[in-house]
Design a protein around this motif. Structure first.
Motif, PDB file in Angstrom:
ATOM      1  N   UNK A   1       0.913  -1.261   0.093  1.00  0.00           N
ATOM      2  CA  UNK A   1       0.010   0.057   0.204  1.00  0.00           C
ATOM      3  C   UNK A   1       0.868   1.151  -0.134  1.00  0.00           C
ATOM      4  N   UNK A   2       0.211   2.475  -0.099  1.00  0.00           N
ATOM      5  CA  UNK A   2       0.869   3.474   0.026  1.00  0.00           C
ATOM      6  C   UNK A   2       0.238   4.978   0.712  1.00  0.00           C
ATOM      7  N   UNK A   3       0.892   5.708   1.190  1.00  0.00           N
ATOM      8  CA  UNK A   3       0.423   7.059   1.668  1.00  0.00           C
ATOM      9  C   UNK A   3       0.819   7.951   0.666  1.00  0.00           C
ATOM     10  N   UNK A   4      -0.315   8.862   0.547  1.00  0.00           N
ATOM     11  CA  UNK A   4      -0.228  10.106  -0.306  1.00  0.00           C
ATOM     12  C   UNK A   4       0.935  10.964   0.338  1.00  0.00           C
ATOM     13  N   UNK A   5       1.896  11.492  -0.389  1.00  0.00           N
ATOM     14  CA  UNK A   5       3.056  11.958   0.209  1.00  0.00           C
ATOM     15  C   UNK A   5       2.510  13.423   0.529  1.00  0.00           C
ATOM     16  N   UNK A   6       1.335  14.128   0.368  1.00  0.00           N
ATOM     17  CA  UNK A   6       0.699  15.306   0.839  1.00  0.00           C
ATOM     18  C   UNK A   6       0.225  15.060   2.082  1.00  0.00           C
TER      19      UNK A   6
ATOM     20  N   UNK B   1      -1.421  -0.258   5.023  1.00  0.00           N
ATOM     21  CA  UNK B   1      -2.458  -1.020   4.388  1.00  0.00           C
ATOM     22  C   UNK B   1      -3.790  -0.972   4.910  1.00  0.00           C
ATOM     23  N   UNK B   2      -3.770  -0.601   6.189  1.00  0.00           N
ATOM     24  CA  UNK B   2      -5.115  -0.214   6.697  1.00  0.00           C
ATOM     25  C   UNK B   2      -5.706   1.270   6.609  1.00  0.00           C
ATOM     26  N   UNK B   3      -5.001   1.869   5.790  1.00  0.00           N
ATOM     27  CA  UNK B   3      -5.384   3.402   5.486  1.00  0.00           C
ATOM     28  C   UNK B   3      -4.790   4.400   6.613  1.00  0.00           C
ATOM     29  N   UNK B   4      -4.209   3.964   7.512  1.00  0.00           N
ATOM     30  CA  UNK B   4      -3.564   4.729   8.908  1.00  0.00           C
ATOM     31  C   UNK B   4      -2.192   5.460   8.449  1.00  0.00           C
TER      32      UNK B   4
END
Length: 442
Positions: free
Chosen positions: A357-362, A394-397
């Protein structure tokens, strides 16, 4: 040796060479992501560092350098082999409590969790380092000093992070900093290898401490690197089994080694095509193989351990399917070729499953981390990795993995080393990111 066996093993050798070459080329293509830091977060970090309590904490961290190093060495010399972190965990729990935690407990997985209560507690932020190392029980972990450099298995990955956690807790406590959010400082188990992130998985399960709003892991090198994307992986232990027998007297039995060789060959040929397709990067590897008893015996078992990785769940599932198909094709062909005895069977055990998964860099957490690194005089470099952050990502945290600070090298080897070259900057980084995310109570 049967002609078919020679062909399979020759093909296997070529396949392994091809896999290593392809992996090296793909590794070279993996470059850090370049994203600007928003001015609002630069201003936020600048304001935070102007806080009198934070200034005191920064100075205290520098003053505590001898104690930090003493803690670092003490914990390094307590073995923490895979699945056997309990002795180190017990000592870390005692130390983090003494450093100023409001309460400390060990959860059902063996994680050590230290709570520092916030003013409102409406948010919960975790700062974490893992307690386990890759080294088996019996490894000599005595720290050897060569000038200013420390040498010992695990001295960097990730024992330095535990020393950072202790100093961050003490700096918060001694300067009277109170966050708005609850802060959990955690030493986790099972980050390495077949531990399969079991510690952080437990934190996000029904057995965990509850809702987690942000996650900051310390598990990297110098100040600058930020892992904000999770590299997912599947790992299998695959074993072909048969009756086994004398190489001449039982000739004609299905041979597990033949099946294993075929499976590796078929997987690598198709996986090579798959990895060269356009799309998110995906890798594959046969890491360990074994089986057999003697040169003149048909083995009764042949096994391998394999690893495949990608940021894309779809790509990971795709290369996994190729492995499944290759194993079944190899099993069928070897059983069709035998002239006597029972069929081979195969057992495929999933021994590692790290979600991607990935986090938006913003995201605020990522931006705050980047702004912190810039404030400390380094260049923020966003990237992908396989760390404890995989689970929250992966859980959106919101989650990041940041470096420990200082200099080091030879991770996962017996001559691993750490040099405390401005190591306090790594602790400043951890404190600033934590306080920016948790907020200072007014």
């Amino acid at each position: 040796m049967r002609k078919s066996t020679r062909v399979v093993y020759a093909s296997l050798f070529f396949t392994l060479i091809m896999m290593m070459s392809n992996a090296e080329k793909l590794q070279a293509q993996d470059k850090p992501e370049s994203v600007p830091v928003a001015k609002k977060y630069t201003a936020e970090i600048k304001k935070l560092t102007g806080n009198p309590q934070v200034k005191k904490a920064f100075q205290l961290i520098v003053d505590l350098e001898p104690e930090t190093m003493s803690n670092h060495i003490l914990l390094t010399e307590i073995p923490a082999p895979p699945y056997k972190e309990a002795v180190r965990a017990k000592k870390f729990a005692e130390m983090i409590k003494e450093a100023g935690a409001d309460s400390v407990w060990t959860d059902t997985a063996g994680n050590v969790i230290a709570l520092r209560k916030g003013r409102t507690g409406k948010k919960r932020v975790i700062l974490e380092g893992h307690m386990d190392t890759v080294f088996p029980e019996g490894t000599d972990v005595k720290v050897v000093h060569k000038g200013d450099t420390l040498y010992a298995p695990g001295v960097g990955d990730d024992t330095r992070a535990l020393a950072v956690l202790l100093t961050v807790m003490k700096a918060i406590d001694k300067t009277g900093i109170r966050t708005d959010a609850d802060v959990l400082i955690v030493g986790t188990v099972g980050e390495e290898g077949q531990g399969d992130l079991r510690g952080v998985k437990n934190l996000f399960s029904a057995s965990g401490p509850g809702i987690i709003d942000s996650y900051i892991a310390i598990d990297g090198g110098a100040v600058g690197g930020i892992t904000h994307r999770g590299l997912g992986s599947h790992r299998y232990r695959i074993m072909f089994k048969g009756p086994g027998g004398h190489s001449s007297g039982a000739f004609g039995l299905a041979n597990p080694h033949n099946a294993l060789g075929r499976a590796i060959h078929y997987w690598a040929v198709e996986a090579d095509k798959f990895t060269k397709e356009k799309g998110v990067r995906v890798t594959y590897n046969v890491g360990v193989i074994g089986g057999g008893t003697s040169v003149n015996s048909i083995p009764f078992e042949s096994w391998m351990e394999v690893d495949m990785r990608s940021e894309s769940p779809e790509r990971l599932a795709g290369i996994d399917k190729l492995l499944q198909d290759a194993v079944q094709k190899a099993l069928l062909e070897e059983n069709q070729m035998k002239t006597l005895g029972k069929d081979l069977t195969v057992d495929m055990k999933l021994i590692g499953d790290r979600p991607s998964g990935g986090n938006d860099p913003n995201l605020p957490l990522v931006q705050r981390t980047m702004a912190t690194i810039q404030y400390l005089g380094a260049e923020p470099k966003l990237g992908v990795g396989s760390t404890n952050s995989n689970i929250p990502i992966s859980k959106g945290v919101p989650a990041v993995t940041i470096g420990r600070g200082g200099a080091g090298g030879n991770a996962h080897s017996l001559d691993e080393w750490y040099l405390n070259e401005k190591g306090y900057l790594g602790i400043h980084q951890a404190l600033l990111v934590l306080l920016a995310e948790a907020g200072i109570a007014k």
